[in-house]
Design a protein around this motif. Structure first.
Motif, PDB file in Angstrom:
ATOM      1  N   GLY A 379      51.725 -16.095  45.908  1.00 35.19           N
ATOM      2  CA  GLY A 379      50.693 -15.585  46.794  1.00 35.19           C
ATOM      3  C   GLY A 379      49.566 -14.829  46.123  1.00 35.19           C
ATOM      4  N   LYS A 380      49.493 -14.868  44.783  1.00 31.20           N
ATOM      5  CA  LYS A 380      48.449 -14.136  44.061  1.00 31.20           C
ATOM      6  C   LYS A 380      47.817 -15.047  43.005  1.00 31.20           C
ATOM      7  N   PRO A 381      46.510 -14.854  42.711  1.00 32.83           N
ATOM      8  CA  PRO A 381      45.886 -15.629  41.632  1.00 32.83           C
ATOM      9  C   PRO A 381      46.649 -15.441  40.335  1.00 32.83           C
ATOM     10  N   ASP A 382      46.822 -16.535  39.618  1.00 31.88           N
ATOM     11  CA  ASP A 382      47.628 -16.496  38.407  1.00 31.88           C
ATOM     12  C   ASP A 382      46.977 -17.380  37.349  1.00 31.88           C
ATOM     13  N   GLY A 383      46.248 -16.779  36.429  1.00 38.39           N
ATOM     14  CA  GLY A 383      45.619 -17.523  35.352  1.00 38.39           C
ATOM     15  C   GLY A 383      44.184 -17.892  35.640  1.00 38.39           C
ATOM     16  N   LYS A 384      43.594 -18.620  34.709  1.00 32.94           N
ATOM     17  CA  LYS A 384      42.169 -18.927  34.755  1.00 32.94           C
ATOM     18  C   LYS A 384      41.865 -20.017  35.781  1.00 32.94           C
ATOM     19  N   TRP A 385      40.712 -19.863  36.423  1.00 29.89           N
ATOM     20  CA  TRP A 385      40.202 -20.925  37.288  1.00 29.89           C
ATOM     21  C   TRP A 385      39.590 -22.020  36.416  1.00 29.89           C
ATOM     22  N   GLU A 386      39.471 -23.203  36.995  1.00 27.48           N
ATOM     23  CA  GLU A 386      38.817 -24.297  36.288  1.00 27.48           C
ATOM     24  C   GLU A 386      37.979 -25.117  37.260  1.00 27.48           C
ATOM     25  N   VAL A 387      36.924 -25.722  36.735  1.00 27.20           N
ATOM     26  CA  VAL A 387      36.119 -26.625  37.553  1.00 27.20           C
ATOM     27  C   VAL A 387      36.961 -27.853  37.870  1.00 27.20           C
ATOM     28  N   PHE A 388      37.080 -28.164  39.160  1.00 28.39           N
ATOM     29  CA  PHE A 388      37.885 -29.298  39.606  1.00 28.39           C
ATOM     30  C   PHE A 388      37.012 -30.516  39.894  1.00 28.39           C
ATOM     31  N   ALA A 389      35.947 -30.327  40.642  1.00 29.83           N
ATOM     32  CA  ALA A 389      35.042 -31.425  40.989  1.00 29.83           C
ATOM     33  C   ALA A 389      33.616 -30.996  40.692  1.00 29.83           C
ATOM     34  N   ASP A 390      32.953 -31.752  39.830  1.00 25.73           N
ATOM     35  CA  ASP A 390      31.584 -31.430  39.430  1.00 25.73           C
ATOM     36  C   ASP A 390      30.727 -32.686  39.569  1.00 25.73           C
ATOM     37  N   GLY A 391      29.416 -32.487  39.571  1.00 28.85           N
ATOM     38  CA  GLY A 391      28.505 -33.614  39.659  1.00 28.85           C
ATOM     39  C   GLY A 391      27.775 -33.713  40.980  1.00 28.85           C
ATOM     40  N   PHE A 392      27.998 -32.753  41.873  1.00 26.47           N
ATOM     41  CA  PHE A 392      27.308 -32.774  43.164  1.00 26.47           C
ATOM     42  C   PHE A 392      25.794 -32.696  42.985  1.00 26.47           C
ATOM     43  N   SER A 393      25.349 -31.959  41.973  1.00 27.11           N
ATOM     44  CA  SER A 393      23.912 -31.737  41.806  1.00 27.11           C
ATOM     45  C   SER A 393      23.165 -32.988  41.371  1.00 27.11           C
ATOM     46  N   GLY A 394      23.869 -33.931  40.762  1.00 29.46           N
ATOM     47  CA  GLY A 394      23.232 -35.157  40.294  1.00 29.46           C
ATOM     48  C   GLY A 394      23.024 -35.208  38.802  1.00 29.46           C
ATOM     49  N   SER A 395      22.816 -34.041  38.159  1.00 24.21           N
ATOM     50  CA  SER A 395      22.634 -33.996  36.705  1.00 24.21           C
ATOM     51  C   SER A 395      22.665 -32.546  36.245  1.00 24.21           C
ATOM     52  N   ALA A 396      22.893 -32.381  34.930  1.00 23.91           N
ATOM     53  CA  ALA A 396      22.868 -31.030  34.359  1.00 23.91           C
ATOM     54  C   ALA A 396      21.485 -30.407  34.509  1.00 23.91           C
ATOM     55  N   ALA A 397      20.439 -31.228  34.383  1.00 21.21           N
ATOM     56  CA  ALA A 397      19.076 -30.716  34.546  1.00 21.21           C
ATOM     57  C   ALA A 397      18.838 -30.230  35.967  1.00 21.21           C
ATOM     58  N   ASN A 398      19.354 -30.965  36.954  1.00 16.78           N
ATOM     59  CA  ASN A 398      19.232 -30.529  38.348  1.00 16.78           C
ATOM     60  C   ASN A 398      19.920 -29.192  38.559  1.00 16.78           C
ATOM     61  N   THR A 399      21.104 -29.063  37.959  1.00 12.72           N
ATOM     62  CA  THR A 399      21.842 -27.799  38.091  1.00 12.72           C
ATOM     63  C   THR A 399      21.035 -26.649  37.511  1.00 12.72           C
ATOM     64  N   ALA A 400      20.539 -26.806  36.297  1.00 11.90           N
ATOM     65  CA  ALA A 400      19.815 -25.727  35.624  1.00 11.90           C
ATOM     66  C   ALA A 400      18.576 -25.304  36.401  1.00 11.90           C
ATOM     67  N   LYS A 401      17.911 -26.273  37.029  1.00 15.23           N
ATOM     68  CA  LYS A 401      16.694 -25.979  37.800  1.00 15.23           C
ATOM     69  C   LYS A 401      17.012 -25.486  39.208  1.00 15.23           C
ATOM     70  N   GLY A 402      18.263 -25.626  39.662  1.00 19.92           N
ATOM     71  CA  GLY A 402      18.597 -25.289  41.035  1.00 19.92           C
ATOM     72  C   GLY A 402      18.122 -26.340  42.018  1.00 19.92           C
ATOM     73  N   SER A 403      17.956 -27.578  41.527  1.00 18.22           N
ATOM     74  CA  SER A 403      17.462 -28.675  42.365  1.00 18.22           C
ATOM     75  C   SER A 403      18.580 -29.666  42.657  1.00 18.22           C
ATOM     76  N   ALA A 404      19.684 -29.168  43.156  1.00 19.70           N
ATOM     77  CA  ALA A 404      20.849 -30.018  43.380  1.00 19.70           C
ATOM     78  C   ALA A 404      20.590 -31.044  44.473  1.00 19.70           C
ATOM     79  N   GLU A 405      21.037 -32.273  44.225  1.00 20.01           N
ATOM     80  CA  GLU A 405      20.934 -33.305  45.254  1.00 20.01           C
ATOM     81  C   GLU A 405      21.896 -33.018  46.403  1.00 20.01           C
ATOM     82  N   ARG A 406      23.081 -32.542  46.051  1.00 23.37           N
ATOM     83  CA  ARG A 406      24.094 -32.218  47.056  1.00 23.37           C
ATOM     84  C   ARG A 406      24.716 -30.873  46.712  1.00 23.37           C
ATOM     85  N   ARG A 407      25.149 -30.157  47.751  1.00 25.39           N
ATOM     86  CA  ARG A 407      25.708 -28.828  47.535  1.00 25.39           C
ATOM     87  C   ARG A 407      27.001 -28.701  48.347  1.00 25.39           C
TER      88      ARG A 407
END
Length: 436
Positions: A379-407
């Motif tokens: 019932g408590k957080p245990d260990g490091k979190w990890e990215v499970f699903a990525d790519g919603f933004s469309g590209s790394a450049a979209n992410t950096a600019k905050g111009s995600a295609e999907r959120r």
């Protein structure tokens, strides 16, 4: 020269020891700063999402509108709340068949976020009210034209107005009422403005309110302020392992813009943490008087109330500490405890978090726009979190600019143990499944 070399080595040794000490004295999930933890073995699905090996994400619906929170019935019908009505309808009912989900019904002319199925009812929320619709034995809405009003008249000042909802197994409804402010300043978001004494906003917002799930036409006077000191909570879920409410808070903004003499732009981009809280009745998370610094791993007194970025914000320990902390400004909008059997054992009873993505980390790159997994144990957080699903933004450049295609926004578990993710930008629904 020898003395200088000796001093350099000594300083480096002390620094390394200090870092190691601080890391060891804190829970790993709390010390997370801005590094992105990604599973070592990932694959890209045809949908465009990158997932751990063995997982696949299918797009089952698109262009639905601003899809917010989602609930899936035992029969597989998908109920989605739209942030704003589309074609006059704010609630969608989809039925999945052969890998695609088609709209089979729509109703409700109100905007909002919350969606939840419990004890034979579909609960939904507008930005001021909570409704419920009676379901038949197939978990279909019987009469979409006659919802019952469970709660009405909640405050909506057009800032943090989303009323996320969750229900427990004891007949209670929990509603987020976000603070209509960044940090309870006398003049909101104005440079140098100090905090309002006593923060009157907390009387009707900035916390979680508890109501009866089956009593009609409740107002503030019928509810209980279950927890306070929470700036804004959109991701909420009930942890069945310890029978407790967990929430994800949106942390405050604009430390540099408001107090440029105390905080530089990098500090403002990276502080404060987005926090997960385990909530019990009567808890106070401390907003607006404190924020959580994930680098110093402590609660810091807010500058609006006399802080300077270093002062201890809770010397008497009256505010609860976060259960886990995440990078700043990522906007956690969905929280789901996984109880299915389809995914590998490591995911059982752990938490998935949908981070909607940042807009205010400049001049640092924007970040987020992903779903992460937080391991839990007992019932408590245990260990490091990890990215499970990525790519919603469309590209790394979209992410950096905050111009995600999907959120990503909402999360739900299906009857077969798959999970569903909404996107409130283009109205895409993803179904994530695992196959050995």
């Amino acid at each position: 020269m020898k003395n200088r070399s000796f001093n350099f080595v000594l300083a480096a040794t002390v620094l390394a020891g200090s870092i190691l000490f601080n890391a060891c004295k804190s829970n790993e999930s709390k010390t997370t700063a801005d590094s992105t933890n990604t599973a070592s073995d990932t694959t890209k699905s045809p949908s465009g999402l990158t997932l751990p090996a063995g997982f696949n994400a299918a797009i089952i619906a698109e262009n639905l509108g601003g899809t917010r929170h989602i609930a899936v019935s035992p029969q597989g019908d998908i109920f989605i709340k739209l942030g704003k009505p589309k074609d006059g309808k704010g609630v969608l009912v989809l039925h999945e068949n052969n890998g695609k989900a088609d709209v089979k019904n729509s109703f409700g002319d109100y905007e909002g976020t919350g969606t939840y199925i419990k004890n034979g009812y579909l609960y939904t929320s507008s930005n001021e009210d909570v409704y419920r619709y009676k379901l038949n034995d197939k978990n279909e809405v019987i009469d979409a034209t006659k919802p019952e009003t469970i709660v009405k008249g909640l405050i909506n000042r057009k800032q943090h107005e989303a009323k996320a909802i969750v229900l427990d197994d004891a007949g209670n409804l929990y509603v987020n009422i976000g603070a209509y402010s960044n940090s309870c300043q006398i003049k909101d978001r104005e440079k140098g403005s100090l905090g309002q004494p006593g923060c009157p906003i907390l009387d009707s917002a900035g916390g979680i309110w508890q109501f009866k799930a089956d009593k009609l036409n409740q107002t503030y006077k019928d509810g209980v302020r279950y927890a306070t000191g929470l700036r804004n909570v959109v991701g909420m879920d009930w942890n069945k392992q310890d029978n407790q409410l967990f929430v994800m808070q949106h942390g405050r903004d604009a430390l540099h813009d408001i107090f440029p003499d105390m905080f530089d732009t990098k500090q403002s981009a990276n502080l404060p943490a987005e926090c997960m809280y385990a909530i019990k009745k009567g808890d106070n998370a401390g907003w607006p008087y404190i924020y959580y610094d994930q680098y110093q791993t402590k609660k810091i007194l807010a500058p609006e109330y006399g802080g300077d970025g270093k002062k201890d914000g809770d010397p008497t320990n009256k505010y609860i500490s976060p259960a886990a902390a995440y990078p700043a400004h990522l906007a956690p909008n969905g929280l789901l405890f996984y109880t299915g059997n389809q995914f590998p054992e490591k995911y059982k009873n752990g938490a998935f978090i949908a981070f909607h993505g940042s807009w205010n980390r400049a001049p640092e790159p924007q970040a987020g726009y992903y779903v992460v997994f937080q391991p839990f144990k007992d019932g408590k957080p245990d260990g490091k979190w990890e990215v499970f699903a990525d790519g919603f933004s469309g590209s790394a450049a979209n992410t950096a600019k905050g111009s995600a295609e999907r959120r990503p926004c909402g999360l739900a578990q299906g009857p077969d143990g798959s999970i569903y993710v909404t996107d409130d930008s283009k109205g895409t629904i993803y179904k994530i499944s695992y196959k050995k």
